[in-house]
Design a protein around this motif. Sequence first.
Motif, PDB file in Angstrom:
ATOM      1  N   TYR A 134     -11.913  -3.520  10.420  1.00  0.00           N
ATOM      2  CA  TYR A 134     -12.730  -2.605  12.763  1.00  0.00           C
ATOM      3  C   TYR A 134     -11.770  -3.435  13.449  1.00  0.00           C
ATOM      4  CZ  TYR A 134     -16.157  -1.647   9.302  1.00  0.00           C
ATOM      5  OH  TYR A 134     -16.896  -0.904   8.123  1.00  0.00           O
ATOM      6  N   ASN A 137      -7.419  -2.667  12.896  1.00  0.00           N
ATOM      7  CA  ASN A 137      -7.934  -1.417  14.091  1.00  0.00           C
ATOM      8  C   ASN A 137      -7.608  -1.331  15.305  1.00  0.00           C
ATOM      9  OD1 ASN A 137      -7.533   1.847  11.565  1.00  0.00           O
ATOM     10  ND2 ASN A 137      -9.099  -0.360  10.571  1.00  0.00           N
ATOM     11  N   CYS A 239     -15.319   3.432   6.326  1.00  0.00           N
ATOM     12  CA  CYS A 239     -14.346   4.361   7.018  1.00  0.00           C
ATOM     13  C   CYS A 239     -14.230   5.341   6.039  1.00  0.00           C
ATOM     14  CB  CYS A 239     -13.008   3.255   7.516  1.00  0.00           C
ATOM     15  SG  CYS A 239     -13.745   2.158   8.403  1.00  0.00           S
ATOM     16  N   LEU A 254      -5.857   7.589   4.475  1.00  0.00           N
ATOM     17  CA  LEU A 254      -6.704   6.243   4.645  1.00  0.00           C
ATOM     18  C   LEU A 254      -6.745   4.989   3.012  1.00  0.00           C
ATOM     19  CD1 LEU A 254     -10.111   5.818   7.129  1.00  0.00           C
ATOM     20  CD2 LEU A 254      -8.104   4.537   7.070  1.00  0.00           C
ATOM     21  N   ARG A 552       3.300   4.884   9.599  1.00  0.00           N
ATOM     22  CA  ARG A 552       2.331   3.878   9.902  1.00  0.00           C
ATOM     23  C   ARG A 552       3.495   3.044  10.603  1.00  0.00           C
ATOM     24  NH1 ARG A 552       0.037  -1.630   8.819  1.00  0.00           N
ATOM     25  NH2 ARG A 552      -2.325  -1.177  10.322  1.00  0.00           N
TER      26      ARG A 552
END
Length: 604
Positions: A134, A137, A239, A254, A552
């Motif tokens: 987390y 991200n 997630c 993902l 990305r």
Amino acid sequence: MRGADVQTSVRRLNTSHSANLSSPRQAARMVASTALKLTGAGAFLTAAGVAGVGAYAQYDEGTSRQLTFWYHAFPVYASYRAVQWRHRDVARAGLPAWTGIPLTDACANDAYDALHTRHAGNVRDLVLRMRGFYFKNAQMLSTRDDFVPQQYLEWCKLTQDAAPTEMAPGEARAIVAAQLAAAGHPDAIAEWDEAPVGVASIGTVHRARLSTAYDSKDVVIKVQAPGVERKFQADIRTCIDFCRLAMPQHVPPLEEIQKQFLTEFDYREEAKNLEEVRANVLPRWSHKVDIPAPHRQLCTRTVLVMDRLPGVKLVDGVRARLAALAEVRGTTAEALEAEQRAKIESGELPLRGLAAEARATRRTNAYLAATDAVVRRPACFAHNYLNPMRWLSGEWRRREFVAAPRLVNMGEVLRTVLDVHADEIFNHGVFNGDPHPGNILLMPDGRLGLIDYGQVKRISPSVRRVYAKLTLAILAGDKAEVARLMQSAPPEGFGGQSKYNDPDVSYRLATFWNDRDTLDVTMGLNLQEFVDAMEAKDPVIKAPTDMVMIARVSMLLRGVANAFNVRLKVATQWREYAEEVLRETDPEYRHLSRRALRGGGQIK
């Protein structure tokens, strides 16, 4: 709130009994409490199952983290989804306004803004408490000023400077000592700096000096926090499960990112990555960048020893130059930043392209140099030697002239980073998939230090060839060719699939992920609205997985540029590298793409 305040917030959260649901027993009690609130025969069975999960969570940290995430995140998602339903879905259904249910654009914006204010602090606390995936991200989102609401952006940006450490004081040193002793190098470390120079999402980085038997080199040592791999695996799976429910179009990419992230936990592999990338990149780019050399014999699965690169993180270096310039001007860095931000928000200072930013900074630095030569240096000389009041007042000490600091030329910095990553992708097929600002150093000699090669992706020559074609097709605006490359089976394409094979959707998504996010692509929608709109128009069946990590890189580099008010068009910057790949393999395609660019037509 700065980096130190992040640490303070974490300590406050971890000592707060009411907030700390990340321990297994706390999560179990929370689940049991939920179960007790259920009523009825069917609910009794549900409660029994939920209570069973709660009991299991007492002994399994992954389950505990999943429950903590769902307990906090789902109500937040539901509140946003309710506004979206009233604004978008109800309007599509034709429900009349007099019912009071549909929301106008203005009302929806106000409702979203209220939700941002209500939830941003809670989401921040959850991220700082759970850390791991987390936190990583949040670092990525911190660069997207154009997409992330201000209430979230304020604390996301803090994650660039300091991550909350997972380890107690002295724990990292103990891990290194035990690991090196087990590897047969018990006396390798002569000096150790306990204060970490960096705190990553999976561990800490410390300065050290090797003993004389190892050439007394100055090194940095990256130490993985115990148990962090299990946390990351649980978090990524959580997630993915959340997206499967709420945003299924995000699941395939993902899952590809999950595969790549899980390679980051063996530091022996990162040492190999460093050696390979150094061998690929430095022969061409050593005059502009440096990459740390690993000490392979001292590297273990959880300890990475590498040469120390002098320098500071990019953001810190920019801030330091700005603070020094502010001092010369008799103001503060905060005042200059506020002035710049106001100009950007008012439109007085629009987003600039890469070349325009480089030219503007060169002009500013030339002006500063000229001011030093024509105004400030003569004024200093006059004060020291021509000012009679200096002698009358008894002020004997001479004033030392200090040149005004020059601004960091972000246009040139970004150009270098783009070139190096293009070289990695197109020419070598081995590239860093995580080039966020914290992984770029400003070195004293003017070069850039590129660090953290845990997420290195390898692509085959056929994928490089297809990506080169895609880059040129995006530049030519050839929607049919972009769709063909996205959805053709390998080796002629990326093998993606969608329900209707809509060329416009393929083109917009490919352009968004790999080139730019301008209004002509996004139609003025924010990130989530745009992805939702594309999914509604042509649902994704299979993602082009080999493209995910390259995309990305494009998104992260555009985020870095955007943070400095620079608008990147990545395909434009990478055109020459794409053409070079096709010069040998597909010369006819290269010729056709050039003709299409000149005439605005199709490649085929």
